[in-house]
Motif scaffolding. Sequence first.
Motif, PDB file in Angstrom:
ATOM      1  N   TRP A  99       9.346 -13.456  -4.552  1.00 13.08           N
ATOM      2  CA  TRP A  99      10.364 -12.581  -3.929  1.00 13.08           C
ATOM      3  C   TRP A  99       9.795 -11.245  -3.598  1.00 13.08           C
ATOM      4  CZ3 TRP A  99      11.426 -14.506  -9.074  1.00 13.08           C
ATOM      5  CH2 TRP A  99      12.445 -15.483  -9.165  1.00 13.08           C
ATOM      6  N   ALA A 100      10.208 -10.574  -2.745  1.00 14.49           N
ATOM      7  CA  ALA A 100       9.931  -9.117  -2.177  1.00 14.49           C
ATOM      8  C   ALA A 100      11.166  -8.207  -2.295  1.00 14.49           C
ATOM      9  CB  ALA A 100       9.530  -9.144  -0.853  1.00 14.49           C
ATOM     10  N   PHE A 101      11.097  -6.897  -2.647  1.00 14.95           N
ATOM     11  CA  PHE A 101      12.203  -6.101  -2.874  1.00 14.95           C
ATOM     12  C   PHE A 101      11.811  -5.017  -2.078  1.00 14.95           C
ATOM     13  CE2 PHE A 101      11.725  -8.779  -6.509  1.00 14.95           C
ATOM     14  CZ  PHE A 101      13.109  -9.110  -6.938  1.00 14.95           C
ATOM     15  N   ASP A 102      12.804  -4.226  -1.434  1.00 11.49           N
ATOM     16  CA  ASP A 102      12.654  -2.925  -1.238  1.00 11.49           C
ATOM     17  C   ASP A 102      12.528  -2.014  -2.395  1.00 11.49           C
ATOM     18  OD1 ASP A 102      12.855  -3.628   1.676  1.00 11.49           O
ATOM     19  OD2 ASP A 102      15.080  -3.205   1.524  1.00 11.49           O
ATOM     20  N   TYR A 103      11.672  -0.981  -2.632  1.00  7.41           N
ATOM     21  CA  TYR A 103      11.200  -0.284  -3.895  1.00  7.41           C
ATOM     22  C   TYR A 103      11.243   1.072  -3.481  1.00  7.41           C
ATOM     23  CZ  TYR A 103       9.064   0.911  -8.241  1.00  7.41           C
ATOM     24  OH  TYR A 103       8.738   1.174  -9.576  1.00  7.41           O
ATOM     25  N   PRO A 143       0.868  -1.216  -0.084  1.00  9.09           N
ATOM     26  CA  PRO A 143      -0.030   0.015   0.084  1.00  9.09           C
ATOM     27  C   PRO A 143       0.698   1.176   0.152  1.00  9.09           C
ATOM     28  CG  PRO A 143      -0.955  -1.648   1.362  1.00  9.09           C
ATOM     29  CD  PRO A 143       0.390  -2.215   0.926  1.00  9.09           C
ATOM     30  N   ASP A 144       1.983   0.998   0.831  1.00 11.29           N
ATOM     31  CA  ASP A 144       2.756   2.530   0.790  1.00 11.29           C
ATOM     32  C   ASP A 144       3.590   2.555  -0.677  1.00 11.29           C
ATOM     33  OD1 ASP A 144       4.839   0.756   1.202  1.00 11.29           O
ATOM     34  OD2 ASP A 144       5.419   1.607   3.248  1.00 11.29           O
ATOM     35  N   GLY A 145       3.823   1.410  -1.463  1.00  9.36           N
ATOM     36  CA  GLY A 145       4.670   1.591  -2.699  1.00  9.36           C
ATOM     37  C   GLY A 145       5.870   1.307  -2.489  1.00  9.36           C
ATOM     38  N   ARG A 146       6.505   0.623  -1.155  1.00  6.33           N
ATOM     39  CA  ARG A 146       7.810   0.744  -0.777  1.00  6.33           C
ATOM     40  C   ARG A 146       8.258  -0.642  -0.869  1.00  6.33           C
ATOM     41  NH1 ARG A 146      10.492   5.063   0.504  1.00  6.33           N
ATOM     42  NH2 ARG A 146       9.233   7.215   0.884  1.00  6.33           N
ATOM     43  N   THR A 193      13.081   6.754  -7.439  1.00  7.10           N
ATOM     44  CA  THR A 193      13.701   6.203  -8.841  1.00  7.10           C
ATOM     45  C   THR A 193      13.120   5.040  -9.564  1.00  7.10           C
ATOM     46  OG1 THR A 193      15.296   4.829  -7.362  1.00  7.10           O
ATOM     47  CG2 THR A 193      15.910   7.239  -7.532  1.00  7.10           C
ATOM     48  N   GLY A 194      12.287   4.355  -8.825  1.00  8.66           N
ATOM     49  CA  GLY A 194      11.572   3.341  -9.230  1.00  8.66           C
ATOM     50  C   GLY A 194      12.595   1.844  -9.320  1.00  8.66           C
ATOM     51  N   THR A 195      13.643   2.010  -8.414  1.00 11.16           N
ATOM     52  CA  THR A 195      14.552   0.797  -8.619  1.00 11.16           C
ATOM     53  C   THR A 195      14.337  -0.103  -7.407  1.00 11.16           C
ATOM     54  OG1 THR A 195      15.863   2.340  -9.339  1.00 11.16           O
ATOM     55  CG2 THR A 195      17.016   0.391  -8.481  1.00 11.16           C
TER      56      THR A 195
END
Length: 292
Positions: A174-178, A156-159, A182-184
């Motif tokens: 998988w999960a990633f820190d987003y 929900p926070d887009g992170r 930068t959209g990275t």
Amino acid sequence: MTAELLVDARNATGECPVWHVAEQALYWVDIPAKRLHRWTPAGTLDSWSAPEMLACIAAREGGGWLAGLESGLFALQTEASGQLRGERLVALDHAQPAMRCNDGRCDRQGRFLVGTMVQDMAQGATAGRLYSHTAGEGARLLLDDLIVPNGLALSPDGRTLYLSDSHPSRQLIWAFDYDPDTGTPGNRRLFVDMNAHPGRPDGAAVDVDGCYWICGNDAGLIHRFTPDGRLDRSLAVPVKKPAMCAFGGRNLDTLFVTSIRPGGDLADQPLAGGLFALDPGVQGLPEPTFAG
């Protein structure tokens, strides 16, 4: 909890359901049929033909759709003729022949994230990639070494970014820190090993509680995982291959599910390829639009 059949669509590969809030309508695609479909709660059903296999869609802020096809990303408009018209915005430099887009959706900032795959899954080719596209720019490579990228969703926070690989040899989420600026994606980590659960991980959605819903392809189940990767519940549909789920309805509290109609004897699942609705007991989030 019983799944309601909304459309006996008989889609070969029904994918990418998107609830259009302004229209109060559900759109989805049938990939090999090159079709975009639209259903409303009033029972209306419309369809349009695309110039190539159509895998994923996102509504554009200015109207129409951004879509991932075979050769790249297209801006498309529906026409009264039953055709999708538009132009290719980005040509994708596929790693080998006979590839196409697969799962795709926008992040909270309006970038389009899209995965690619070799059409013949039996090859098990690690030629799949994950790209990001921003209006006026090309496709930026984010990840490679994928077979069937799927299950794209954001917290929900887009992170936190989620991504699965549906191929039978992997079956991982998988999960990633987003980084929303930068959209990275970074800090890749295993979120769920679907080898320990029924079904291969396919398309996904996230609810207001930050829980991750993913279709268990081959198992006829939609699983809900908490943000710490714990299986919370599983909902059944009357087909073996649910493909992707999306929240919609007036209060975003209906879970729509598309499905796949495989070849062979379907006596035990005559509704395969249909569009279904479930009551998940929780609300979802509005689908972000493409900023461009």
